[in-house]
Write an enzyme that holds these catalytic residues in place. Structure first.
Site, short mmCIF file in Angstrom:
data_model
loop_
_atom_site.label_atom_id
_atom_site.label_comp_id
_atom_site.label_asym_id
_atom_site.label_seq_id
_atom_site.Cartn_x
_atom_site.Cartn_y
_atom_site.Cartn_z
CE1 TYR A 76 49.94 24.42 13.24
CE2 TYR A 76 48.27 23.04 14.27
CZ TYR A 76 49.22 23.24 13.29
OH TYR A 76 49.47 22.25 12.38
NE ARG B 37 54.23 20.11 19.01
CZ ARG B 37 53.52 19.09 18.51
NH1 ARG B 37 54.14 18.04 17.99
NH2 ARG B 37 52.21 19.11 18.54
NE ARG C 174 49.54 42.05 3.86
CZ ARG C 174 50.69 41.95 3.20
NH1 ARG C 174 51.41 43.02 2.98
NH2 ARG C 174 51.10 40.76 2.77
CG HIS D 123 56.77 41.61 5.09
ND1 HIS D 123 55.71 42.17 4.43
CD2 HIS D 123 57.05 40.47 4.43
CE1 HIS D 123 55.37 41.41 3.40
NE2 HIS D 123 56.16 40.36 3.39
CE LYS E 114 50.63 21.15 16.05
NZ LYS E 114 50.48 20.39 14.82
CD GLU F 27 56.51 16.24 9.36
OE1 GLU F 27 56.16 15.88 10.49
OE2 GLU F 27 56.96 17.37 9.10
N1 PLP Z 1 53.82 16.31 11.59
C1 PLP Z 1 53.05 17.34 11.20
C2 PLP Z 1 53.44 18.13 10.00
C3 PLP Z 1 51.90 17.68 11.92
O1 PLP Z 1 51.13 18.71 11.54
C4 PLP Z 1 51.55 16.89 13.03
C5 PLP Z 1 50.35 17.18 13.81
O2 PLP Z 1 49.51 17.95 13.44
C6 PLP Z 1 52.37 15.81 13.39
C7 PLP Z 1 53.52 15.56 12.65
C8 PLP Z 1 52.05 14.94 14.58
O3 PLP Z 1 52.23 15.65 15.76
P1 PLP Z 1 51.43 15.25 17.09
O4 PLP Z 1 51.69 13.81 17.33
O5 PLP Z 1 52.01 16.14 18.12
O6 PLP Z 1 49.99 15.53 16.82
#
Ligand code: PLP
Length: 283
Positions: A33, A52, A100, A102, A147, A180
């Site tokens: 996403y 990304r 379903r 894998h 993501k 993070e």
């Molecule tokens: N780190 C994680 C785990 C995130 O889910 C997000 C955004 O949702 C970010 C960092 C920050 O990313 P962005 O600045 O692209 O929103």
């Protein structure tokens, strides 16, 4: 005007928008996403988000459901039809609907869903207010640079933070370094006035806001380092802040209840908030 969602080729009233129970995003988190911030009717750094998205799709081997250009057109159409000026657009692409199993399904068509969300316009005063974060172990998988919608560890950590009266959690790896936030990147300013954020490898998501702030740091000639920093270093930092598309830049004034610096948003974070708003805010 009813709020619309885009689901696999159709713009539907949001409350009726649904995917099949065997969508692999629903069954397996087999989906990626993007969340693109909207400010004054403009998308904030869309090219970086689409780049990304392209990378996430390639790494998990899901095909683009349509050309990048067409996807951008659908996103713009949904934003326009929903009349959203400030907020964000959410874009999710799954491996599709299939019985379903894998194994990758043969012939499944990737699923594409988009929704929009309104938020108040960026407000430097709100953004400039400090928040507290807690520390909790980073329980996620080893490809956090992608993501994907598999966010259970992030959700548990966020709720732990909220239950503790904090704004967010900063996740700590096995070596005692901060990776993070649950949906944001983590930054500190050392006592030598060096801006530090973790380098963008598989341990973190390379935030688009993070990249924007690094651009601003370069533009302003600020000293910065992309490297891991420990919990102890963060606790002893002069300033701290977090960055994300939905929060922009948020000063962090307490870590696990201990105040950072003098317990107020620091000058560098405030300066970056102001500059970020000038560059990406409503004009
Ligand atoms: N780190 C994680 C785990 C995130 O889910 C997000 C955004 O949702 C970010 C960092 C920050 O990313 P962005 O600045 O692209 O929103």
């Amino acid at each position: 005007m009813p709020r619309l969602a885009y689901v696999n080729g159709r713009y539907l009233p949001h409350r009726m928008a649904a995917v099949h129970v065997e969508d692999r995003g629903y069954q397996f988190s087999d989906a990626v996403y993007e969340v693109i911030g909207l400010s004054g009717g403009r998308k904030v750094e869309p090219l970086r988000h689409y780049d990304r998205l392209d990378r996430s799709l390639r790494e998990v081997r899901i095909a683009w459901p349509m050309s990048r250009r067409a996807l951008g057109f659908v996103a713009d159409t949904l934003i326009r039809r929903n009349g959203v000026r400030d907020g964000y657009i959410y874009i999710q692409i799954s491996r599709g609907v299939a019985p379903r199993d894998h194994a990758f399904p043969v012939g499944a068509v990737p699923g594409l869903v988009m929704t929009t969300c309104r938020k108040p316009p960026f407000n430097g005063d709100v953004a400039g207010r400090g928040v507290g974060v807690i520390l909790t172990p980073d329980l996620r998988w080893k490809r956090r640079d992608l993501k994907t919608v598999g966010l259970l560890p992030n959700i548990l950590a966020k709720q732990e933070a909220l239950d503790a009266g904090a704004f967010d959690a900063w996740l700590v790896d096995d070596a005692g370094a901060i990776t993070e936030g649950t949906a944001s990147n983590a930054w500190i300013v050392t006592t030598a006035d060096v801006l530090v954020t973790r380098r963008a490898d598989a341990d973190i998501l390379n935030g688009v806001t993070r990249l924007g702030v690094l651009d601003l740091a370069r533009e302003a000639g600020l000293a910065f380092e992309e490297r891991p920093f420990t919990v102890d270093e963060a606790k002893g930092a002069r300033e701290a802040f977090l960055t994300s598309s939905t929060n922009w830049i948020r000063p962090v004034i307490a870590l696990d209840g201990a105040q950072i610096g003098d317990g107020r948003p620091g000058p560098l974070a405030r300066r970056l908030v102001a500059r970020y708003a000038e560059v990406f805010g409503d004009r």
